[in-house]
Structures are given as C-alpha cells and as structure tokens.
Design a protein around this motif. Structure first.
Motif, PDB file in Angstrom:
ATOM      1  N   ASP A  62      -5.399  -6.165  -4.890  1.00  0.00           N
ATOM      2  CA  ASP A  62      -4.749  -7.185  -4.091  1.00  0.00           C
ATOM      3  C   ASP A  62      -5.583  -7.443  -2.847  1.00  0.00           C
ATOM      4  N   ILE A  63      -5.736  -8.708  -2.519  1.00  0.00           N
ATOM      5  CA  ILE A  63      -6.551  -9.127  -1.386  1.00  0.00           C
ATOM      6  C   ILE A  63      -5.625  -9.519  -0.250  1.00  0.00           C
ATOM      7  N   LYS A  64      -5.905  -9.009   0.921  1.00  0.00           N
ATOM      8  CA  LYS A  64      -5.157  -9.364   2.126  1.00  0.00           C
ATOM      9  C   LYS A  64      -6.153  -9.893   3.150  1.00  0.00           C
ATOM     10  N   THR A  65      -5.758 -10.950   3.809  1.00  0.00           N
ATOM     11  CA  THR A  65      -6.637 -11.592   4.784  1.00  0.00           C
ATOM     12  C   THR A  65      -5.866 -11.807   6.069  1.00  0.00           C
ATOM     13  N   ALA A  66      -6.495 -11.502   7.185  1.00  0.00           N
ATOM     14  CA  ALA A  66      -5.838 -11.694   8.485  1.00  0.00           C
ATOM     15  C   ALA A  66      -6.852 -12.157   9.521  1.00  0.00           C
ATOM     16  N   ARG A  67      -6.398 -13.053  10.365  1.00  0.00           N
ATOM     17  CA  ARG A  67      -7.171 -13.424  11.557  1.00  0.00           C
ATOM     18  C   ARG A  67      -6.839 -12.426  12.653  1.00  0.00           C
ATOM     19  N   ILE A  68      -7.785 -12.210  13.521  1.00  0.00           N
ATOM     20  CA  ILE A  68      -7.538 -11.300  14.630  1.00  0.00           C
ATOM     21  C   ILE A  68      -6.458 -11.883  15.533  1.00  0.00           C
ATOM     22  N   LYS A  69      -5.544 -11.029  15.941  1.00  0.00           N
ATOM     23  CA  LYS A  69      -4.482 -11.436  16.864  1.00  0.00           C
ATOM     24  C   LYS A  69      -4.903 -11.049  18.266  1.00  0.00           C
ATOM     25  N   THR A  84       2.791  -2.046   6.523  1.00  0.00           N
ATOM     26  CA  THR A  84       1.879  -2.874   7.297  1.00  0.00           C
ATOM     27  C   THR A  84       0.772  -1.980   7.838  1.00  0.00           C
ATOM     28  N   ILE A  85      -0.440  -2.488   7.793  1.00  0.00           N
ATOM     29  CA  ILE A  85      -1.574  -1.744   8.341  1.00  0.00           C
ATOM     30  C   ILE A  85      -2.172  -2.572   9.458  1.00  0.00           C
ATOM     31  N   SER A  86      -2.293  -1.949  10.614  1.00  0.00           N
ATOM     32  CA  SER A  86      -2.830  -2.605  11.801  1.00  0.00           C
ATOM     33  C   SER A  86      -4.155  -1.940  12.160  1.00  0.00           C
ATOM     34  N   ILE A  87      -5.197  -2.763  12.277  1.00  0.00           N
ATOM     35  CA  ILE A  87      -6.527  -2.245  12.596  1.00  0.00           C
ATOM     36  C   ILE A  87      -7.000  -2.885  13.896  1.00  0.00           C
ATOM     37  N   ALA A 112      -1.069  -6.186  24.139  1.00  0.00           N
ATOM     38  CA  ALA A 112      -1.621  -5.302  23.111  1.00  0.00           C
ATOM     39  C   ALA A 112      -3.090  -5.637  22.886  1.00  0.00           C
ATOM     40  N   SER A 113      -3.823  -4.659  22.440  1.00  0.00           N
ATOM     41  CA  SER A 113      -5.241  -4.895  22.161  1.00  0.00           C
ATOM     42  C   SER A 113      -5.379  -5.788  20.926  1.00  0.00           C
ATOM     43  N   PRO A 114      -6.459  -6.550  20.848  1.00  0.00           N
ATOM     44  CA  PRO A 114      -6.679  -7.414  19.676  1.00  0.00           C
ATOM     45  C   PRO A 114      -6.722  -6.576  18.396  1.00  0.00           C
ATOM     46  N   ARG A 115      -6.120  -7.117  17.350  1.00  0.00           N
ATOM     47  CA  ARG A 115      -6.043  -6.366  16.094  1.00  0.00           C
ATOM     48  C   ARG A 115      -5.785  -7.285  14.914  1.00  0.00           C
ATOM     49  N   TRP A 116      -6.033  -6.729  13.733  1.00  0.00           N
ATOM     50  CA  TRP A 116      -5.714  -7.408  12.481  1.00  0.00           C
ATOM     51  C   TRP A 116      -4.507  -6.715  11.870  1.00  0.00           C
ATOM     52  N   GLY A 117      -3.600  -7.480  11.304  1.00  0.00           N
ATOM     53  CA  GLY A 117      -2.427  -6.913  10.668  1.00  0.00           C
ATOM     54  C   GLY A 117      -2.347  -7.342   9.209  1.00  0.00           C
ATOM     55  N   PHE A 118      -2.170  -6.378   8.319  1.00  0.00           N
ATOM     56  CA  PHE A 118      -2.117  -6.637   6.883  1.00  0.00           C
ATOM     57  C   PHE A 118      -0.801  -6.096   6.320  1.00  0.00           C
ATOM     58  N   CYS A 119      -0.021  -6.962   5.703  1.00  0.00           N
ATOM     59  CA  CYS A 119       1.268  -6.574   5.119  1.00  0.00           C
ATOM     60  C   CYS A 119       1.057  -6.291   3.633  1.00  0.00           C
ATOM     61  N   ILE A 120       1.405  -5.085   3.205  1.00  0.00           N
ATOM     62  CA  ILE A 120       1.171  -4.685   1.811  1.00  0.00           C
ATOM     63  C   ILE A 120       2.445  -4.281   1.083  1.00  0.00           C
ATOM     64  N   ASN A 121       3.595  -4.479   1.689  1.00  0.00           N
ATOM     65  CA  ASN A 121       4.827  -3.937   1.110  1.00  0.00           C
ATOM     66  C   ASN A 121       5.149  -4.447  -0.290  1.00  0.00           C
ATOM     67  N   LYS A 122       4.831  -5.680  -0.629  1.00  0.00           N
ATOM     68  CA  LYS A 122       5.185  -6.219  -1.950  1.00  0.00           C
ATOM     69  C   LYS A 122       4.305  -5.649  -3.064  1.00  0.00           C
ATOM     70  N   GLN A 123       3.082  -5.283  -2.737  1.00  0.00           N
ATOM     71  CA  GLN A 123       2.138  -4.816  -3.743  1.00  0.00           C
ATOM     72  C   GLN A 123       1.931  -3.305  -3.702  1.00  0.00           C
ATOM     73  N   LEU A 124       2.613  -2.630  -2.823  1.00  0.00           N
ATOM     74  CA  LEU A 124       2.382  -1.209  -2.576  1.00  0.00           C
ATOM     75  C   LEU A 124       2.426  -0.355  -3.831  1.00  0.00           C
ATOM     76  N   ASP A 125       3.381  -0.583  -4.686  1.00  0.00           N
ATOM     77  CA  ASP A 125       3.540   0.255  -5.865  1.00  0.00           C
ATOM     78  C   ASP A 125       2.785  -0.249  -7.090  1.00  0.00           C
ATOM     79  N   ILE A 126       2.129  -1.394  -6.992  1.00  0.00           N
ATOM     80  CA  ILE A 126       1.478  -1.940  -8.185  1.00  0.00           C
ATOM     81  C   ILE A 126      -0.020  -2.164  -8.057  1.00  0.00           C
ATOM     82  N   ALA A 127      -0.548  -2.257  -6.868  1.00  0.00           N
ATOM     83  CA  ALA A 127      -1.996  -2.447  -6.707  1.00  0.00           C
ATOM     84  C   ALA A 127      -2.699  -1.102  -6.733  1.00  0.00           C
ATOM     85  N   ASP A 128      -3.827  -1.046  -7.434  1.00  0.00           N
ATOM     86  CA  ASP A 128      -4.650   0.166  -7.422  1.00  0.00           C
ATOM     87  C   ASP A 128      -5.519   0.215  -6.168  1.00  0.00           C
TER      88      ASP A 128
END
Length: 188
Positions: A93-100, A156-159, A111-127
């Motif tokens: 699964d591909i996730k794309t985010a612009r820097i916030k 959600t993963i925040s980098i 807050a410091s600038p960061r990228w946020g990626f939501c993975i909850n829908k694919q969590l149990d099915i993406a390798d």
C-alpha cells in the motif's frame, strides 16, 4: 457502432460516468449498465476527479509504479482498491503526504514540520507500506519502506522533518524499490 460500444469508447477516454453522459447523451446509470454488461470495470480516475487527498495519493502511486513497473496496480481493477499494488503474492500500500507546517501540537503550541501517514484501513492486509514524503512543491523528499510487522500497533505514523524518529531507519532510495520487490519474487 452499438450503444454499448459507444459507452465503452467514451468511458475509455474519460474514466468518468458523468462526462460520458455529457458526451454521448445517455444517462450515466445506463452507461454504467452497458459497461457492466460488457464486463468493463468501472474504476474512475481519482487523479482527475478525486478529492484533494486522492490527488495527493495518486502522486505517490504513480511514482511507485514508475519505480516498480512489475507491480500490478490494483486501482486499475477496482475503484479505490483496499491495497494499491501487488507484486506476486505480496501486497503493497502506498501512502503519500505533503509536509505539514504551521500546525498546532499539544497544548496548542506550534508543532515541528512533519509528514503524517494514516494506515488504519490497510493495517491488517498490506505486507508492506511505501510512504512518499513530499515537500511543499510535491517533490519527493523521502521514501520509506515499512513491513507490516513494525507498524502493527499504529494507525497513523508521523515523521518529523528533522528525521529524529525511529521511522528514519526505514528510509530508502527510490532506486532500491525495484530490486527489493524483484528479490521478493524469487524468495517465494
């Protein structure tokens, strides 16, 4: 040309039922019926007609497909497929985010600038998850490759832009994607 053939031809160009309706003068519901009867998958085109987040998502999906042309784009088979790509039996699964920038963190402090990626829908099915972190001009700033096992407790993963994060360990170069996924085909 039959009505079905006219519907198929127009839909192959527009990928949008309402545009086909406007062009050929047949209600979109009837266009849909003709397409389904002809076993044509109605998938839409989120790059042109999707929401703002769909248009950002498609950037990463297109870049991934260019980098890994052996991957099967599941979005071509089904509109808004749950998993974006497959390589053999591997789901990606591909996730794309612009820097916030300029957003509030805890206690409404900047807050410091960061990228946020939501993975909850694919969590149990993406390798694997491939994250495209875009800059303000939609250029790829970083790419991350994460196996599902390292994100099992996250939705959600925040980098942070500083890369002061455990997720920085999963940063890769785009040129590494194809050899990696090719190697996965030989392992199975």
């Amino acid at each position: 040309m039959s009505k079905t053939e006219v519907c198929i031809e127009s839909y192959s160009r527009h990928r949008n039922l309402k545009l086909v309706e406007s062009e050929i003068g047949i209600p979109w519901q009837t266009v849909y019926w003709h397409l389904k009867r002809a076993d044509i998958k109605v998938t839409g085109d989120k790059a042109r007609y999707g929401s703002a987040s769909d248009r950002i998502a498609i950037i990463g999906e297109q870049r991934f497909h260019q980098a890994v042309p052996i991957a099967i784009n599941n979005n071509n088979q089904e509109y808004q497929s749950t998993i974006d790509f497959s390589v053999g039996a591997i789901s990606i699964d591909i996730k794309t985010a612009r820097i916030k920038r300029n957003h509030s963190g805890k206690n409404n402090k900047p807050a410091s600038p960061r990228w946020g990626f939501c993975i909850n829908k694919q969590l149990d099915i993406a390798d694997f998850f491939v994250f495209y972190a875009l800059d303000d001009n939609d250029l790829t700033h970083h790419i991350f490759l994460l196996p599902k096992e390292v994100v099992t407790t996250k939705t959600t993963i925040s980098i942070p832009e500083s890369m002061d994060s455990k997720w920085a360990d999963y940063k890769i170069e785009e040129s590494e994607l194809l050899p990696f996924f090719k190697s996965m085909l030989t392992i199975n």
